[in-house]
Motif scaffolding. Structure first.
Motif, PDB file in Angstrom:
ATOM      1  N   UNK B 320      21.467  47.585 -41.763  1.00  0.00           N
ATOM      2  CA  UNK B 320      21.665  49.035 -41.710  1.00  0.00           C
ATOM      3  C   UNK B 320      22.010  49.437 -40.289  1.00  0.00           C
ATOM      4  N   UNK B 321      22.905  50.400 -40.177  1.00  0.00           N
ATOM      5  CA  UNK B 321      23.263  50.942 -38.868  1.00  0.00           C
ATOM      6  C   UNK B 321      23.699  52.387 -39.058  1.00  0.00           C
ATOM      7  N   UNK B 322      22.970  53.313 -38.488  1.00  0.00           N
ATOM      8  CA  UNK B 322      23.323  54.725 -38.593  1.00  0.00           C
ATOM      9  C   UNK B 322      22.534  55.490 -37.539  1.00  0.00           C
ATOM     10  N   UNK B 323      23.220  55.959 -36.517  1.00  0.00           N
ATOM     11  CA  UNK B 323      22.531  56.657 -35.428  1.00  0.00           C
ATOM     12  C   UNK B 323      21.775  57.876 -35.914  1.00  0.00           C
ATOM     13  N   UNK B 324      22.290  58.519 -36.964  1.00  0.00           N
ATOM     14  CA  UNK B 324      21.693  59.780 -37.398  1.00  0.00           C
ATOM     15  C   UNK B 324      20.323  59.606 -38.030  1.00  0.00           C
ATOM     16  N   UNK B 325      19.995  58.412 -38.412  1.00  0.00           N
ATOM     17  CA  UNK B 325      18.644  58.159 -38.939  1.00  0.00           C
ATOM     18  C   UNK B 325      17.834  57.296 -37.956  1.00  0.00           C
ATOM     19  N   UNK B 326      18.204  57.371 -36.705  1.00  0.00           N
ATOM     20  CA  UNK B 326      17.565  56.634 -35.615  1.00  0.00           C
ATOM     21  C   UNK B 326      17.624  55.116 -35.820  1.00  0.00           C
ATOM     22  N   UNK B 327      18.795  54.677 -36.215  1.00  0.00           N
ATOM     23  CA  UNK B 327      19.040  53.243 -36.295  1.00  0.00           C
ATOM     24  C   UNK B 327      20.220  52.965 -35.386  1.00  0.00           C
ATOM     25  N   UNK B 328      19.914  52.791 -34.103  1.00  0.00           N
ATOM     26  CA  UNK B 328      20.975  52.661 -33.110  1.00  0.00           C
ATOM     27  C   UNK B 328      21.548  51.256 -33.056  1.00  0.00           C
ATOM     28  N   UNK B 329      20.740  50.327 -33.480  1.00  0.00           N
ATOM     29  CA  UNK B 329      21.230  48.950 -33.484  1.00  0.00           C
ATOM     30  C   UNK B 329      21.244  48.445 -34.917  1.00  0.00           C
ATOM     31  N   UNK B 330      21.993  47.416 -35.158  1.00  0.00           N
ATOM     32  CA  UNK B 330      21.987  46.816 -36.497  1.00  0.00           C
ATOM     33  C   UNK B 330      20.582  46.289 -36.752  1.00  0.00           C
TER      34      UNK B 330
END
Lengths: 163, 378
Positions: B320-330
């Motif tokens: 998962x990777x999605x900055x908007x859900x506070x996942x800045x890194x894979x």
């Protein structure tokens, strides 16, 4: 949870009595007793089964006794045979007496008994002296007194004390 | 998808939903079917309280789910109504039943997890499969056991820990089931002491396994290829330090009665203490790991996808990777729940994801890092 159970049998492992009881099926539990008390119930007794904070470490914390007689303030230890017939007891009564298997006879204290026997020996030895004097006056040298001495030391139990 | 009830295919159905969870044996399903009270087949197939079996097949005719129908909801009014039926996977019955007195004693001495689980599950006609960790692709092996081909992923054996098979054959010195606990609850207590998970295969039989944390992620999802993504971080349910204490051992006086584990994700001092309620003298360390795993369930990710992703199953790894859900890194996440939904309007898949360490008992890897220069690129 604390429940009733029926005692079935027991084994001793590393000095601990492990009881097998019937509590919603057969279960085993360690026996919990006051310090120093070692007793084994008879088959069929109702045992109180209790869980602890660990569900694999249950304990038997007591039994529903069926031979109780003690009055207020008293304590009584007893044994029964496999048919629950009373066989022996030790009863500490509230009148200050201590009964051991019954109350028909009275216990003997060693030291007063020894003193009494020694006194009796002395009296007999005095009387023997008199007898020797009479006999030797009639037939000199006919009787020599051997003093009586009753030794009951081996009857003394050093490890059991009473009042 | 095709639906078969008591061996007969159902021609018309709608609103089919299947929900599968990791570490659960009662996956649930629901669907609506046409009930014609004049049709003798329908009268038999849709007769309530018969606990009929139901099988759900993919369009490729691969068995996906085997369950039991529990509930029927009939309606009658001026409109055309559908019969709503629902239930759970075949082994879901283990969630509802307790150990019957005929199977007592509840206490097991010197028995393995396998012996106990086989005995209890077989009583309800349910098999138990134990997966060797070294072969574990959870879902692939689930289905391999019943002869259905599904793609498998195998991780390098050299990184493997103790195998599930060793764990299931290890002896419990003494364990006692509660009279009122469900069969599943009891088995679950035992498996949790060994860090083993419960699930089921497509035939509805129980599967015990350890998730393969070294497997290749099955999918990569970001904002672009999903309908919706969300992440939940429940700080109240997480602690920096978890202590596990147990009552002093009657057997081994020298054994430690306390152990602790730290959660590196929580830097604020928030300690908590739990009591070991089952297990052996030396289990406090393992219990601390279990408690940490349990707390990690407070970090979840939800993903909604267009179409059916029937190849995704609980236990699979997803990137998962999605900055908007506070996942800045894979980051790698594990599927803890998957909902498949088919109706006239749409076909969707909904995933609940958790950190892989939630089911491994390991300490979680750093997750919340970011780079100040990190620019959005998804």
């Amino acid at each position: 949870m604390i429940t009733f159970s029926k005692y079935f049998e027991s084994t001793i492992q590393q000095g601990k009595r492990i009881l097998k009881v019937l509590q919603f099926g057969a279960k085993t539990a360690n026996e919990s007793m006051p310090f120093g008390i070692d007793s084994q119930p008879i088959k069929g007794m109702t045992a109180i089964y209790a869980d602890t904070s660990n569900n694999s470490e249950s304990v038997i914390i007591g039994y529903i006794n069926t031979n109780q007689l003690s009055n207020a303030g008293e304590i009584r230890f007893y044994s029964v045979d496999e048919n629950n017939v009373l066989k022996s007891f030790l009863w500490l009564k509230n009148d200050g007496t201590l009964e051991l298997n019954g109350n028909t006879y009275t216990a003997v204290r060693f030291e007063p008994l020894q003193s009494g026997i020694n006194a009796k020996d002395n009296l007999i030895n005095i009387e023997l002296g008199k007898i020797a004097a009479v006999l030797n006056s009639l037939a000199p040298g006919s009787y020599t007194v051997t003093p009586i001495s009753t030794n009951i030391t081996n009857a003394k139990s050093e490890d059991v004390k009473i009042k | 998808m095709k639906v078969k009830i008591n061996g007969k295919y159902i021609e018309h159905y709608s609103a089919l939903k299947i929900s599968r969870s990791l570490d659960s044996i009662a996956s649930i399903f629901s669907l609506a079917v046409r009930f014609n009270p004049e049709n003798d087949d329908h009268k038999e197939l849709f007769k309530p309280l018969q606990y009929h079996s139901i099988e759900i097949y993919s369009d490729e005719n691969i068995l996906m789910f085997t369950g039991t129908i529990l509930n029927h909801a009939f309606d009658s009014d001026n409109f055309f109504n559908l019969l709503k039926i629902s239930g759970y996977s075949k082994c879901g019955i283990l969630e509802d039943v307790t150990i019957p007195p005929s199977m007592y004693p509840l206490e097991s001495n010197n028995k393995s997890l396998k012996e106990i689980a086989d005995s209890l599950c077989n009583a309800y006609g349910i098999e138990v499969y134990y997966l060797l960790d070294s072969d574990t692709d959870v879902n692939g092996d689930f289905n391999k056991n019943v002869g259905t081909k599904i793609k498998t992923y195998k991780a390098p054996k050299k990184k493997r820990k103790q195998t599930t098979n060793t764990e299931v054959n290890r002896i419990f010195k003494k364990t006692t089931a509660s009279e009122t606990d469900s069969v599943k609850s009891y088995i679950s207590k035992l498996t949790s002491q060994r860090n083993i998970l419960l699930s089921h295969n497509n035939s509805g039989d129980v599967v015990m396994f350890k998730p393969n944390l070294n497997a290749k992620p099955k999918y990569y999802f970001n904002k672009e290829n999903t309908l919706k993504m969300s992440s939940q971080w429940d700080g109240q349910g997480l602690h920096s330090e978890i202590n596990v204490v147990r009552q002093p051992s009657a057997e081994n006086s020298g054994v430690s009665t306390a152990d602790k584990i730290k959660n590196p994700l929580i830097t604020k001092y928030r300690p908590t203490t739990k009591v070991l309620s089952s297990g052996e003298d030396t289990d406090t360390s393992k219990a601390a790991n279990n408690e940490l795993s349990s707390e990690l369930k407070n970090i979840t990710l939800k993903i909604e996808l267009q179409d059916l992703y029937s190849d995704i199953l609980p236990g699979d790894l997803i990137n998962v990777h999605n900055h908007e859900i506070y996942s800045f890194a894979y980051s790698r996440w594990m599927v803890s729940k998957i909902d498949l939904s088919i109706d006239e309007k749409s076909t969707t898949t909904s995933l609940d994801l958790v950190l892989p360490e939630t089911y491994s008992g390991d300490i979680p890897k750093p997750l919340l890092f970011y780079y100040e220069s990190h620019q959005r690129h998804n």
